[in-house]
Design a protein around this motif. Structure first.
Motif, PDB file in Angstrom:
ATOM      1  N   VAL A  24       0.743  -1.404   0.109  1.00  0.00           N
ATOM      2  CA  VAL A  24      -0.001   0.066  -0.098  1.00  0.00           C
ATOM      3  C   VAL A  24       0.822   1.297  -0.072  1.00  0.00           C
ATOM      4  O   VAL A  24       0.545   2.310  -0.582  1.00  0.00           O
ATOM      5  CB  VAL A  24      -1.007   0.090   1.137  1.00  0.00           C
ATOM      6  N   GLY A  25       2.045   1.117   0.782  1.00  0.00           N
ATOM      7  CA  GLY A  25       2.888   2.391   0.645  1.00  0.00           C
ATOM      8  C   GLY A  25       3.661   2.652  -0.566  1.00  0.00           C
ATOM      9  O   GLY A  25       3.588   3.797  -1.019  1.00  0.00           O
ATOM     10  N   SER A  26       3.987   1.520  -1.107  1.00  0.00           N
ATOM     11  CA  SER A  26       4.227   1.636  -2.492  1.00  0.00           C
ATOM     12  C   SER A  26       3.487   2.310  -3.700  1.00  0.00           C
ATOM     13  O   SER A  26       3.774   3.138  -4.353  1.00  0.00           O
ATOM     14  CB  SER A  26       5.040   0.451  -3.058  1.00  0.00           C
ATOM     15  N   TRP A  27       2.392   1.863  -3.342  1.00  0.00           N
ATOM     16  CA  TRP A  27       1.104   2.308  -4.366  1.00  0.00           C
ATOM     17  C   TRP A  27       1.006   4.176  -4.077  1.00  0.00           C
ATOM     18  O   TRP A  27       0.876   4.756  -4.963  1.00  0.00           O
ATOM     19  CB  TRP A  27      -0.080   1.746  -4.331  1.00  0.00           C
ATOM     20  N   ALA A  28       0.856   4.384  -2.726  1.00  0.00           N
ATOM     21  CA  ALA A  28       0.843   5.632  -2.541  1.00  0.00           C
ATOM     22  C   ALA A  28       2.030   6.527  -2.969  1.00  0.00           C
ATOM     23  O   ALA A  28       1.943   7.630  -3.436  1.00  0.00           O
ATOM     24  CB  ALA A  28       0.624   5.837  -0.913  1.00  0.00           C
ATOM     25  N   ASP A  29       3.161   5.929  -2.898  1.00  0.00           N
ATOM     26  CA  ASP A  29       4.433   6.588  -3.499  1.00  0.00           C
ATOM     27  C   ASP A  29       4.466   6.795  -4.813  1.00  0.00           C
ATOM     28  O   ASP A  29       4.753   7.959  -5.423  1.00  0.00           O
ATOM     29  CB  ASP A  29       5.788   5.857  -2.849  1.00  0.00           C
ATOM     30  N   SER A  30       3.873   5.923  -5.608  1.00  0.00           N
ATOM     31  CA  SER A  30       3.797   5.905  -7.110  1.00  0.00           C
ATOM     32  C   SER A  30       2.842   6.997  -7.462  1.00  0.00           C
ATOM     33  O   SER A  30       2.945   7.593  -8.435  1.00  0.00           O
ATOM     34  CB  SER A  30       3.471   4.418  -7.476  1.00  0.00           C
ATOM     35  N   ALA A  31       1.641   7.004  -6.861  1.00  0.00           N
ATOM     36  CA  ALA A  31       0.976   8.013  -6.916  1.00  0.00           C
ATOM     37  C   ALA A  31       1.106   9.522  -6.904  1.00  0.00           C
ATOM     38  O   ALA A  31       0.888  10.292  -7.569  1.00  0.00           O
ATOM     39  CB  ALA A  31      -0.430   7.820  -6.169  1.00  0.00           C
ATOM     40  N   VAL A  32       2.191   9.847  -5.957  1.00  0.00           N
ATOM     41  CA  VAL A  32       2.732  10.695  -5.699  1.00  0.00           C
ATOM     42  C   VAL A  32       3.652  11.190  -6.625  1.00  0.00           C
ATOM     43  O   VAL A  32       3.729  12.347  -7.465  1.00  0.00           O
ATOM     44  CB  VAL A  32       3.508  10.941  -4.401  1.00  0.00           C
ATOM     45  N   GLU A  33       4.503  10.280  -7.223  1.00  0.00           N
ATOM     46  CA  GLU A  33       5.585  10.454  -8.177  1.00  0.00           C
ATOM     47  C   GLU A  33       4.597  10.926  -9.671  1.00  0.00           C
ATOM     48  O   GLU A  33       5.060  11.567 -10.496  1.00  0.00           O
ATOM     49  CB  GLU A  33       6.129   9.096  -8.609  1.00  0.00           C
ATOM     50  N   ARG A  34       3.318  10.261  -9.580  1.00  0.00           N
ATOM     51  CA  ARG A  34       2.636  10.509 -10.990  1.00  0.00           C
ATOM     52  C   ARG A  34       1.850  11.686 -11.035  1.00  0.00           C
ATOM     53  O   ARG A  34       1.155  12.206 -11.862  1.00  0.00           O
ATOM     54  CB  ARG A  34       1.686   9.148 -11.137  1.00  0.00           C
ATOM     55  N   GLY A  35       1.913  12.435  -9.687  1.00  0.00           N
ATOM     56  CA  GLY A  35       1.182  13.762  -9.692  1.00  0.00           C
ATOM     57  C   GLY A  35      -0.234  13.403  -8.993  1.00  0.00           C
ATOM     58  O   GLY A  35      -1.066  14.280  -9.326  1.00  0.00           O
ATOM     59  N   ARG A  36      -0.726  12.183  -8.727  1.00  0.00           N
ATOM     60  CA  ARG A  36      -2.277  12.004  -8.474  1.00  0.00           C
ATOM     61  C   ARG A  36      -2.539  12.176  -7.165  1.00  0.00           C
ATOM     62  O   ARG A  36      -3.567  11.967  -6.472  1.00  0.00           O
ATOM     63  CB  ARG A  36      -2.459  10.247  -8.996  1.00  0.00           C
ATOM     64  N   LEU A  37      -1.513  12.092  -6.208  1.00  0.00           N
ATOM     65  CA  LEU A  37      -1.696  12.314  -4.706  1.00  0.00           C
ATOM     66  C   LEU A  37      -0.482  13.456  -4.382  1.00  0.00           C
ATOM     67  O   LEU A  37       0.698  13.415  -4.892  1.00  0.00           O
ATOM     68  CB  LEU A  37      -1.437  11.399  -3.941  1.00  0.00           C
ATOM     69  N   ASP A  38      -0.696  14.099  -3.359  1.00  0.00           N
ATOM     70  CA  ASP A  38       0.254  14.853  -2.525  1.00  0.00           C
ATOM     71  C   ASP A  38       0.822  14.086  -1.426  1.00  0.00           C
ATOM     72  O   ASP A  38       0.385  13.151  -1.029  1.00  0.00           O
ATOM     73  CB  ASP A  38      -0.152  16.204  -2.213  1.00  0.00           C
ATOM     74  N   ALA A  39       2.142  14.606  -1.255  1.00  0.00           N
ATOM     75  CA  ALA A  39       3.003  13.859  -0.248  1.00  0.00           C
ATOM     76  C   ALA A  39       2.243  13.811   1.119  1.00  0.00           C
ATOM     77  O   ALA A  39       2.288  12.770   1.776  1.00  0.00           O
ATOM     78  CB  ALA A  39       4.461  14.549   0.077  1.00  0.00           C
ATOM     79  N   GLU A  40       1.509  14.766   1.509  1.00  0.00           N
ATOM     80  CA  GLU A  40       0.869  14.707   2.774  1.00  0.00           C
ATOM     81  C   GLU A  40      -0.373  13.507   3.083  1.00  0.00           C
ATOM     82  O   GLU A  40      -0.453  12.919   3.693  1.00  0.00           O
ATOM     83  CB  GLU A  40       0.131  16.094   3.059  1.00  0.00           C
ATOM     84  N   THR A  41      -1.201  13.427   1.823  1.00  0.00           N
ATOM     85  CA  THR A  41      -2.171  12.568   1.537  1.00  0.00           C
ATOM     86  C   THR A  41      -1.550  11.154   1.600  1.00  0.00           C
ATOM     87  O   THR A  41      -2.191  10.166   2.615  1.00  0.00           O
ATOM     88  CB  THR A  41      -2.927  12.651   0.254  1.00  0.00           C
ATOM     89  N   ALA A  42      -0.442  10.949   0.727  1.00  0.00           N
ATOM     90  CA  ALA A  42       0.193   9.662   0.951  1.00  0.00           C
ATOM     91  C   ALA A  42       0.711   9.240   2.338  1.00  0.00           C
ATOM     92  O   ALA A  42       0.454   8.052   2.742  1.00  0.00           O
ATOM     93  CB  ALA A  42       1.574   9.707   0.091  1.00  0.00           C
ATOM     94  N   LEU A  43       1.360  10.084   3.057  1.00  0.00           N
ATOM     95  CA  LEU A  43       1.622   9.899   4.429  1.00  0.00           C
ATOM     96  C   LEU A  43       0.299   9.607   5.385  1.00  0.00           C
ATOM     97  O   LEU A  43       0.520   8.669   6.156  1.00  0.00           O
ATOM     98  CB  LEU A  43       2.359  11.257   5.056  1.00  0.00           C
ATOM     99  N   ALA A  44      -0.803  10.130   4.953  1.00  0.00           N
ATOM    100  CA  ALA A  44      -2.007  10.033   5.795  1.00  0.00           C
ATOM    101  C   ALA A  44      -2.316   8.803   5.400  1.00  0.00           C
ATOM    102  O   ALA A  44      -2.951   7.783   6.490  1.00  0.00           O
ATOM    103  CB  ALA A  44      -3.083  11.027   5.439  1.00  0.00           C
ATOM    104  N   ILE A  45      -2.253   8.301   4.213  1.00  0.00           N
ATOM    105  CA  ILE A  45      -2.883   6.813   4.009  1.00  0.00           C
ATOM    106  C   ILE A  45      -2.117   5.766   4.871  1.00  0.00           C
ATOM    107  O   ILE A  45      -2.776   4.786   5.279  1.00  0.00           O
ATOM    108  CB  ILE A  45      -2.727   6.669   2.556  1.00  0.00           C
ATOM    109  N   ARG A  46      -0.917   5.863   4.697  1.00  0.00           N
ATOM    110  CA  ARG A  46      -0.148   5.176   5.697  1.00  0.00           C
ATOM    111  C   ARG A  46      -0.429   5.036   7.242  1.00  0.00           C
ATOM    112  O   ARG A  46      -0.578   4.040   7.628  1.00  0.00           O
ATOM    113  CB  ARG A  46       1.663   5.649   5.364  1.00  0.00           C
ATOM    114  N   ASP A  47      -0.658   6.152   7.518  1.00  0.00           N
ATOM    115  CA  ASP A  47      -1.161   6.322   9.055  1.00  0.00           C
ATOM    116  C   ASP A  47      -2.224   5.933   9.423  1.00  0.00           C
ATOM    117  O   ASP A  47      -2.793   5.423  10.321  1.00  0.00           O
ATOM    118  CB  ASP A  47      -1.078   7.793   9.440  1.00  0.00           C
ATOM    119  N   ARG A  48      -3.206   5.724   8.396  1.00  0.00           N
ATOM    120  CA  ARG A  48      -4.702   5.094   8.645  1.00  0.00           C
ATOM    121  C   ARG A  48      -4.709   3.470   8.570  1.00  0.00           C
ATOM    122  O   ARG A  48      -5.802   3.215   8.781  1.00  0.00           O
ATOM    123  CB  ARG A  48      -5.676   5.629   7.725  1.00  0.00           C
ATOM    124  N   LEU A  49      -3.724   2.900   8.123  1.00  0.00           N
ATOM    125  CA  LEU A  49      -3.621   1.520   7.931  1.00  0.00           C
ATOM    126  C   LEU A  49      -2.922   0.787   9.086  1.00  0.00           C
ATOM    127  O   LEU A  49      -1.917   1.327   9.618  1.00  0.00           O
ATOM    128  CB  LEU A  49      -2.792   1.064   6.627  1.00  0.00           C
TER     129      LEU A  49
END
Length: 286
Positions: A44-69
């Motif tokens: 899940v963390g790698s998916w979030a990181d990839s989404a940030v790299e593609r500009g589909r998520l910001d870094a803050e949201t990606a961190l929040a996803i990790r924290d919610r799991l």
């Protein structure tokens, strides 16, 4: 709805957990194998990181996803009254019965199965409240596929269907509502095409690549049926085919090639070899 539980940390369970966390839920993944649970969190963390790299998520949201799991190894570790519990274990009725009965004891507001082929009425047999139960059939990869098949059992209450549709919208999915029948709409049609493609390959009609190219260029499918089988997992396709064969007869009999490949451990992309070979997640020429 703010607490979301997924039972099973395979590809589908991890994917469902990801989209739920992305939608703002606090997500618990239940997986008896703690190593698989940890691997799901990393995925899940790698998916979030990839989404940030593609500009589909910001870094803050990606961190929040990790924290919610988070993960636990037993359903008894889940607090009662979760908003949603989705079962995402392999397509075996006995296993799903056990998991769903245990999940119901946690008193979720909405209980669902991610089954892709098994009748909701069959899965509801051990439940005390089948009116609170339905199917939520997600598609792989869950983070990218827009469709969510909402499958109503014969006893599913209308308000539960309404809750499921609201959930779909929160998860940014496009729902369709399907009446209960083995294979529902999507698996029944998709497996028909996939099995026939495997039979064509088995009998030497054409190569795997040419069969797939025929459907991509000739019918505008985004991916060919054989490559899709590798992505879904040959073992998953075999389980679904056997379920549909028991319901509809020999038109869904698994081709001997499919059975053999599964017996050899060639399960598709997840094992690095199925109908095609896969290296670092990419299909390579034989």
């Amino acid at each position: 709805m703010d607490r979301f539980v997924v039972v099973g940390a395979g590809t589908m369970g991890a994917g469902i957990g990801y989209v739920a966390a992305r939608a703002g839920y606090d997500v618990t993944i239940v997986e008896i194998d703690s190593g698989r649970g940890s691997a799901a969190l990393e995925r899940v963390g790698s998916w979030a990181d990839s989404a940030v790299e593609r500009g589909r998520l910001d870094a803050e949201t990606a961190l929040a996803i990790r924290d919610r799991l988070s993960t636990v190894t037993e359903l008894t570790a889940v607090d009662t009254g979760a908003d949603v519990i989705v079962e995402a274990v392999p397509e075996r009725p006995e296993l799903k019965h056990t998991v769903l009965a245990a999940a119901e004891e946690r008193e979720p507001k909405l209980l669902a199965s991610n089954t892709s082929s098994i009748s909701i009425a069959t899965l509801a047999e051990p439940l005390a409240r089948p009116d609170r139960f339905l199917g939520l059939h997600f598609f792989n990869p869950v983070y990218a596929m827009a469709l969510l098949e909402v499958v109503t059992g014969p006893q599913t209450a209308p308000e539960v269907v309404a809750d499921a549709l609201a959930l779909a919208r929160r998860l940014d999915k496009e729902p369709i509502v399907v009446a209960d029948a083995p294979g529902f709409a999507t698996s029944r049609l998709g497996v028909t095409l996939g099995l026939e493609a495997i039979r064509m390959l088995e009998s030497g009609v054409a190569s795997a690549a040419d069969i797939d190219t025929a459907m991509v260029l000739g019918y505008r499918h985004p991916i060919g049926p054989l490559e899709l089988t590798d992505l879904v997992g040959l073992d998953v396709r075999l389980d679904i085919a056997r379920t549909l064969q028991s319901a509809y007869g020999d038109r869904f009999e698994p081709p001997s090639l499919l059975v053999r490949l599964v017996e050899e451990g060639r399960l598709g992309k997840k094992t690095g070899h199925g109908i095609y070979r896969w290296v670092d997640g990419k299909r390579v020429a034989e």
